[in-house]
Motif scaffolding. Structure first.
Motif: not given
Lengths: 412, 557
Positions: A126-130, A162, A164-166, A169, B271
């Motif tokens: 996700t955005v945060r994980q990135n 955003r 937690d967005a991928w 998206n 996914r």
């Protein structure tokens, strides 16, 4: 550098050292990046040679040049993504790659961040994980501080909702912000940007430039950007390094490289030009269809020379031709000044007359094709400010701005 | 595929096509349906079966799947990563050589390794002579005919499924993804596990699922190594115990296993499908030198040598010595049988696939699309299960025919369907129709609706469009469909064993028979033919790999 020997290659370090550029001089002595004598060959072809420069702390520098000149390779060498063939690269005073001694730090050990042309966001995170990707392995207060910084930045740049967005998206602009925050999160000593705006549409680019610059300035990170867009380089940089002819041709502040180009190649990066070739006459002038132009003292009578004249160097004398009053205030003011004093400031004391072949409106300016009276078979490219659209076939007069004309020696 | 392009045929033709599609799908689904119906009709579950056999079969099957699953992921991903990301001497050859073990059916590898590694085999003999050991008590040697042995053999022959799909997935990844991970502090291998592998995971899962379907389907290896799985159990119950109900119930359990596997794979893929191709997809590899290069080459060579070079060398050796015996054992007849069966099957499958694909393109109704999807599931189904279902359905149909004939004609024609070539061919078509369908559908997808429109505006009538546009453009896909179905039919063992008419042998069944009788050497020549057939689609695959657009290579393998 083959034909034009005037512009002896400028040592970029010198620019910082002799204090011609205030931004560079201020930070002199705190070199974040030092590049010495870099050379690179690809498939036996010399991409560039003898590239040296230094970047001071907090500086935003850009490498400007046409595609294929090796600027992206230079960036990848600094990042450690390409093996170094010749020369030395130091970060914070420590050599990270030295062809002679064989030192080569892998990219993960260099504390260099990079924003890729395609952003290279990890699609499975996700955005945060990135953004947190580069913080793994940290702990304690430092880590908490960085996590807080990330949340603050997400909030500030409209990404909080955003988080937690991928990546798939996100819009292009959002992806770019994430890519930048991801690169900055581990606090790199140096941030590299590889054509960061090229995958955005033109309308978004201007907006993103300012926003990116703001984020980078706030973080105080030293940055080096690769671009082929001259406006982008001028807009964003403290230091513009122009690459071509297998090396760095000129380096300086944006105004320096624009106003004092060392050769026609540098000039050509900044827009349309008119070129006139000839021999310097006995009075030290170069005769051209737009008048006899005074040449610098370094050029001897009889020597071949070329005049490079920016399209924007031509100013319409009559700002409101048959069209009616259409020109912007700027030109109108110029015309008023001309009436009052005879000759407006900063132009040559004669007018260029010509027949308008065509006129195209471009919004902020107008582009004209004009056949000069002195040489009706030639075509002058002119860029007049505002709306200036005379009918085809009309005869117009133009002042010639001194600061848009450059004379370089030409080979025989 | 575009749901509804302009109807190209008159109403009658289209209706015929639609009926054809439903019949084709019905042929595939018939055995499945029969298994469900039969298993349900023996309502009191056979308690002894559940108590005695089932736990052992389930355990073996699960262990085998787990072992093979882990091994093929490691072998396939590792090899794919090496050839995509690194450059070392032999790299170019390894790219395609790593797919070679797919050409050797697992049962052949099992026979060959047993031959080599058993007590009387050359390896142990050499060891005994070398060290002066007298008997089996003097030393320890791992037993190849065991569960770990089966895992090894099946992994060696099935890892290319994962290798091929993972390779494509790794190549499609933008190089900057990995570079970004490096710049964010990960060393090369951590970067692989943090980024490259997760991004490629949908492809890896698909490849692993294909390999595991083959594990469920396998009979030769598990039978020869005495590791009874569900497929082996079906054989045992059906042939040795003559227990139709038991076989049907085992087949039903196997069906459930298969469906679970398909479900798992769908979940792994659900996914997002990652579209990661960047401006520099894959990019150049990292050059390896010295011992690292040697290690990389060795890692790639190991599965190729063990899974292809060594087995083929052994076959060649045996064939050179025993070719006369092979000929005396009726090799020519088996060859003829094999070719006949494979020809009938591939032609039928290609024809049905054409009908289905065109029906889906021209009709596009939910019914037809559902039929097409159903027709494609046969390949996921274990052959033994299909065979049991088919035999039951056909026996029931034979019964009806005979009853009717006796009532009206006063005589019974005997078994017309079951126990004949018809049953055998039907079984093969049910299982391999999906292969032909995949090839032809991808070929048809290349013909855009605007091409049809262009032909029509240029004055061609619908039938003419079919003749002048579709058929020429589909020629390659139809040939591919014929070829891969042909080859798979040549290699097929479990279904052929169950469905063949009495006294009918193919190369595969003969090899199995001889290996069971410990006369494997004399079947080596026939086995060599099977391997040669298996290499043909690999050549196609390698050509597709080298072609600029590598779309088609993912279609089947």
């Amino acid at each position: 550098m083959n034909r034009h020997e005037t512009g002896s290659r400028t040592e970029v370090g010198d620019v910082a050292a002799d204090g011609r550029s205030p931004a560079c001089a201020r930070l002199q002595g705190l070199d974040v990046l030092q590049v010495e004598g870099l050379a690179h060959r690809v498939d036996g072809r010399q991409l560039f040679a003898d590239v040296s420069f230094r970047l001071g702390l907090g500086m935003f520098a850009s490498l400007l040049g046409p595609s294929g000149c090796g600027k992206t390779t230079l960036l990848r060498l600094i990042a450690g993504l390409e093996p170094l063939q010749q020369g030395r690269i130091s970060l914070g005073g420590q050599p990270v790659a030295d062809a002679e001694s064989g030192v080569f730090l892998p990219p993960e050990a260099r504390r260099v961040g990079m924003v890729f042309q395609d952003f290279a966001l990890f699609p499975h995170l996700t955005v945060r994980q990135n953004i947190l990707f580069g913080l793994r392995g940290r702990s304690g207060r430092d880590c908490r501080a960085r996590l807080a910084w990330v949340e603050e930045m997400l909030e500030r740049f409209g990404l909080a909702h955003r988080a937690d967005a991928w990546p798939a998206n996100l819009s292009g602009g959002e992806q770019q912000r994430v890519a930048l925050l991801r690169a900055l999160a581990p606090q790199p000593a140096l941030l590299l940007l590889d054509e960061p705006f090229s995958s955005l549409d033109v309308a978004r680019r201007l907006e993103m430039r300012e926003e990116m610059l703001e984020i980078i300035r706030m973080s105080g990170t030293t940055a080096l950007m690769v671009t082929h867009d001259a406006q982008e380089a001028l807009f964003m940089s403290d230091l513009v390094m122009i690459m071509g002819h297998g090396g760095i041709v000129q380096a300086g502040t944006p105004t320096e490289v624009y106003e004092q180009p060392v050769d026609p190649f540098v000039m050509s990066l900044f827009g349309h030009m008119n070129v006139f070739a000839g021999r310097v006459d006995a009075e030290g002038r170069l005769p051209t269809p737009i008048g006899a132009l005074p040449v610098p003292p370094s050029l001897q009578p009889g020597q071949r020379a070329e005049a490079h004249v920016r399209a924007s160097a031509f100013l319409p004398v009559d700002a409101s031709p048959e069209e009616g009053q259409g020109a912007l205030v700027e030109t109108a003011a110029m015309a008023t000044a001309a009436l009052a004093q005879g000759v407006p400031p900063g132009v040559f004391p004669w007018q260029v007359r010509g027949r308008v072949l065509s006129a195209h409106f471009m919004g902020g300016s107008s582009h004209l094709h004009v056949a000069p009276e002195e040489a009706p078979d030639q075509v002058l490219h002119m860029q007049a400010p505002g709306r200036f659209l005379p009918r085809s076939g009309a005869t117009c007069s133009f002042w010639l701005r001194r600061n848009g004309v450059f004379i370089f020696p030409a080979g025989d | 595929m575009a749901a509804a392009s302009a109807p190209a045929g008159r109403g009658g033709g289209l209706r015929l096509l639609r009926i054809g599609a439903l019949v084709a799908a019905g042929l595939v689904v018939l055995p499945l349906l029969a298994v469900v119906v039969m298993a349900a009709s023996f309502s009191d579950a056979l308690p002894h079966l559940w108590r005695t056999v089932m736990p052992q079969l389930a355990l073996n099957t699960l262990l085998l799947m787990a072992g093979v699953g882990i091994s093929v992921i490691m072998l396939g991903c590792g090899a794919a990563w090496l050839v995509v990301r690194y450059r070392f001497p032999g790299h170019g050859i390894m790219q395609w050589a790593l797919a070679l073990p797919l050409a050797v059916p697992g049962y052949l590898v099992a026979f060959i390794y047993t031959d080599l590694l058993e007590y009387a085999g050359p390896v142990q003999k050499a060891l005994r002579e070398l060290f002066g050991w007298q008997g089996p008590r003097d030393y320890y040697f791992p037993e190849i005919r065991s569960l770990p042995g089966a895992v090894m053999v099946l992994s060696l022959t099935l890892y290319p499924y994962v290798y091929l799909l993972a390779r494509v997935a790794f190549m499609a990844q933008s190089a900057s993804l990995l570079e970004a991970a490096r710049l964010l502090g990960r060393k090369p291998w951590p970067a692989f596990f943090a980024v490259a592998l997760p991004v490629a995971w949908p492809a890896v899962a698909a490849g692993t699922a294909l390999a595991l379907m083959e594990v469920l389907n396998d009979f030769g290896v598990v039978d020869f190594f005495a590791v009874p799985t569900f497929t082996a159990g079906i054989f045992d119950v059906w042939l040795n115990m003559n227990d139709a109900a038991g076989a049907a119930q085992l087949a039903l359990v196997l069906l459930v296993f298969t469906l679970l596997l398909i479900l798992l794979e769908r979940m792994a893929r659900r996914r997002r499908r990652f579209d990661t191709a960047g401006p520099r997809a894959a990019g150049r590899g990292w050059r390896l030198r010295g011992w690292k290069a040697a290690l990389a080459l060795a890692a790639c060579l190991l599965p190729v040598v063990l899974g292809f070079v060594l087995p083929v060398a052994v076959l060649l050796m045996h064939a050179a010595r025993f070719w006369q015996e092979s000929l005396q054992q009726g090799l020519m007849e088996q060859l003829f049988n094999t070719l006949l069966l494979a020809s009938v099957v591939s032609l039928t499958a290609a024809l049905l696939a054409l009908v289905l694909a065109f029906a889906a393109r021209l009709d596009g109704s939910a019914t037809v699309r559902g039929a097409v999807r159903l027709a494609g599931i046969g390949y996921a189904m274990p052959g033994a299960m299909l065979a049991v279902g088919l035999l039951m359905a056909l026996a029931w149909a034979d019964g009806l025919i005979n009853d009717a004939a006796r009532a009206w004609l006063g005589m019974a024609p005997g078994l017309l369907l079951s126990g004949t070539m018809f049953a055998l061919a039907h079984g093969h078509v049910s299982r391999f129709l999906a292969l032909a369908l995949g090839s032809i559908e991808s070929g048809l997808a290349r013909i855009s609706p605007s091409m049809e429109a262009a032909a029509r505006t240029l004055g061609a009538r619908p039938a003419e469009v079919l003749r002048r546009v579709h058929l020429p453009m589909l020629r390659g896909s139809v040939l591919t469909a014929l070829l891969i179905v042909f080859v798979d039919s040549v290699k097929e063992l479990p279904m052929t064993l169950l469905l063949r008419p009495f006294g009918f042998s193919t190369l595969a069944t003969q090899t199995y028979q001889f290996a069971s009788d410990e006369m494997f050497e004399e079947a080596a020549l026939g086995a060599l033919f099977i391997v040669m057939a298996g290499i043909i689609p690999l050549i196609l695959l390698v050509r597709a790999m080298n072609a600029p657009s590598s779309q088609s290579e993912t279609a089947r393998f």
